[in-house]
Design an enzyme around this catalytic site. Sequence first.
Site, short mmCIF file in Angstrom:
data_model
loop_
_atom_site.label_atom_id
_atom_site.label_comp_id
_atom_site.label_asym_id
_atom_site.label_seq_id
_atom_site.Cartn_x
_atom_site.Cartn_y
_atom_site.Cartn_z
N ASP A 26 0.82 -1.21 0.00
CA ASP A 26 0.00 0.00 0.00
C ASP A 26 0.86 1.27 0.00
O ASP A 26 1.95 1.28 0.57
CB ASP A 26 -0.88 -0.03 1.26
N HIS A 43 2.83 2.86 -8.91
CA HIS A 43 2.75 1.40 -9.06
C HIS A 43 4.02 0.87 -9.71
O HIS A 43 4.52 -0.20 -9.35
CB HIS A 43 1.52 1.01 -9.88
N LEU A 137 11.42 -20.51 -2.59
CA LEU A 137 10.38 -19.63 -2.02
C LEU A 137 9.17 -19.66 -2.94
O LEU A 137 9.32 -19.66 -4.16
CB LEU A 137 10.91 -18.19 -1.90
#
Length: 252
Positions: A26, A43, A137
């Site tokens: 955020d 973004h 991962l």
Amino acid sequence: MVQLFDPQRRPPVFSKVPKHIAVVMDGNGRWANARGLTRTEGHKAGEAALLEVIAGAIEAGVTHVTAYAFSTENWKRSPDEVRFLMGYNKEVLRRRRDLLDSWGVRIRWAGRRPKLWPTVINELLEAEKRTRSNSRLTLTMAVNYGGRQEILDAVNRMADEVSAGKLKPGSITEKTMQRFLYVPELPDVDLFLRSSGEMRTSNFLLWQSSYAEMMFLPTLWPDFTRETIWEAIDSFANRDRRFGQATDAPLN
Ligand code: FPP
């Protein structure tokens, strides 16, 4: 260029490392506006932050990162921003999948199909396919994801199985529920991390976060680096997780 195992930047030794970190990325819009840039520029800056966080997580020994890239509520944003975010998700996946693959990252998708651009779905499925044998991962991209929607989708699929006679009514357990989630193999979230000072879960991983340690950092997402994630892990290691148990603290 984001480098994995940068010899100039080594993680500290942690007494405890979360297995699964959920990140709410955020603050991109505010980061951009503070610089006189457009929200889409914010973004774009968020992409490098995500790669930094993945690199930092790998270096610390974290095995699962789930990133909230687009929520089922994000369709309410302006058509321009929605279009940008859809296109950008697709582009980032295509542009970064080989780098992530070379890091040993397995990419998964958690989210709903309806409304999601078919080109984005294809890119997500292709990234899943190309990286499926990696195990260092697991990066789960939550795209067109909502926590309540995930639970509802699971409930509806279970109801179908009940009416088909494949599932016994009254026998549904937490384990059954887990099987019907978007990514059944995802372990519970240990550390739920949100950037930019907002203190909400915003419908992210509701089922998986029931005992997550919540952490809300003031840093805006584009300013996140691997050092930010290491600091968060360090502070996680000092939390006392009791999972409902009680222990007497010695009286001084
Ligand atoms: C929230 O910031 C962020 C999003 C809704 C999108 C997350 C996307 C990225 C981090 C870009 C990286 C791209 C991919 C595909 C991982 P906000 O717009 O709500 O910021 P604000 O609260 O300051 O307005």
